[in-house]
Design a protein around this motif. Sequence first.
Motif, PDB file in Angstrom:
ATOM      1  N   GLY A   1      -6.715  -2.858  10.381  1.00  0.00           N
ATOM      2  CA  GLY A   1      -5.437  -2.278   9.968  1.00  0.00           C
ATOM      3  C   GLY A   1      -5.248  -2.384   8.463  1.00  0.00           C
ATOM      4  O   GLY A   1      -6.131  -2.853   7.737  1.00  0.00           O
TER       5      GLY A   1
ATOM      6  N   PHE B   1      -1.965  -3.178   5.447  1.00  0.00           N
ATOM      7  CA  PHE B   1      -0.606  -3.613   5.136  1.00  0.00           C
ATOM      8  C   PHE B   1      -0.391  -3.346   3.659  1.00  0.00           C
ATOM      9  O   PHE B   1      -1.175  -3.785   2.819  1.00  0.00           O
TER      10      PHE B   1
ATOM     11  N   ASP C   1       5.051  -1.483   3.115  1.00  0.00           N
ATOM     12  CA  ASP C   1       5.282  -2.143   4.406  1.00  0.00           C
ATOM     13  C   ASP C   1       6.070  -3.435   4.221  1.00  0.00           C
ATOM     14  O   ASP C   1       6.934  -3.770   5.027  1.00  0.00           O
TER      15      ASP C   1
ATOM     16  N   ARG D   1       9.146  -3.097   6.431  1.00  0.00           N
ATOM     17  CA  ARG D   1       8.944  -3.787   7.707  1.00  0.00           C
ATOM     18  C   ARG D   1       9.328  -5.266   7.679  1.00  0.00           C
ATOM     19  O   ARG D   1       9.495  -5.871   8.728  1.00  0.00           O
TER      20      ARG D   1
ATOM     21  N   MET E   1       1.086  -4.686  10.640  1.00  0.00           N
ATOM     22  CA  MET E   1       0.125  -3.793   9.979  1.00  0.00           C
ATOM     23  C   MET E   1       0.145  -2.417  10.643  1.00  0.00           C
ATOM     24  O   MET E   1       0.599  -2.253  11.772  1.00  0.00           O
ATOM     25  N   THR E   2      -0.356  -1.442   9.921  1.00  0.00           N
ATOM     26  CA  THR E   2      -0.614  -0.129  10.501  1.00  0.00           C
ATOM     27  C   THR E   2      -2.001  -0.218  11.112  1.00  0.00           C
ATOM     28  O   THR E   2      -2.986  -0.433  10.400  1.00  0.00           O
TER      29      THR E   2
ATOM     30  N   ARG F   1      -3.563   2.135  13.158  1.00  0.00           N
ATOM     31  CA  ARG F   1      -4.327   3.387  13.182  1.00  0.00           C
ATOM     32  C   ARG F   1      -4.549   3.849  11.747  1.00  0.00           C
ATOM     33  O   ARG F   1      -3.726   4.569  11.189  1.00  0.00           O
ATOM     34  N   VAL F   2      -5.644   3.416  11.180  1.00  0.00           N
ATOM     35  CA  VAL F   2      -5.930   3.666   9.773  1.00  0.00           C
ATOM     36  C   VAL F   2      -6.946   4.798   9.643  1.00  0.00           C
ATOM     37  O   VAL F   2      -7.989   4.786  10.299  1.00  0.00           O
TER      38      VAL F   2
ATOM     39  N   PHE G   1      -0.029   9.330   2.776  1.00  0.00           N
ATOM     40  CA  PHE G   1      -0.219   7.932   2.401  1.00  0.00           C
ATOM     41  C   PHE G   1      -1.001   7.825   1.110  1.00  0.00           C
ATOM     42  O   PHE G   1      -1.485   8.823   0.593  1.00  0.00           O
TER      43      PHE G   1
END
Length: 141
Positions: free
Chosen positions: A50, A52, A56, A60, A77-78, A80-81, A102
């Motif tokens: 992932g 971050f 974020d 987040r 974390m994201t 699906r990168v 992004f």
Amino acid sequence: MKDRPLIEVAPHRRVVCLPPEATVRSACLGMRGAEATAVLVTDAEGRLLGIFTGRDAICRILAAGRDASTTTLGEVMTARVEALGPRNRAIEALHLMHDGGFRHVPVVDGGRVRGLVLRSDFRALERAQIEVEEEIFQVLR
């Protein structure tokens, strides 16, 4: 020229990699120390799990009122990168960032992190060209 790999875009950049068990606080300290805008979350073998980013951390963690000292990267974390390989061209990374909205694209080879490309690695002229191409594409639709 078209075979130029992504990894050459910024070979000097130190990529911050941390495990999913690391806290957001440690990630933020790592980003500050490396003057980085993202942390790649990896397993023990260096495989990408992932990402971050500083954004974020704001959205987040801070805005959500979460504790950065106890929240782990795995929680926020994201996962699906979007990533590219070292044989991809730099313009492909720019297109991917533009289309996905992004600013970071990890470079992965054999499942393992090899680098990180940032939108800021590209000159304004290159970014403007992507926008022109997008406008042309919209007209042709």
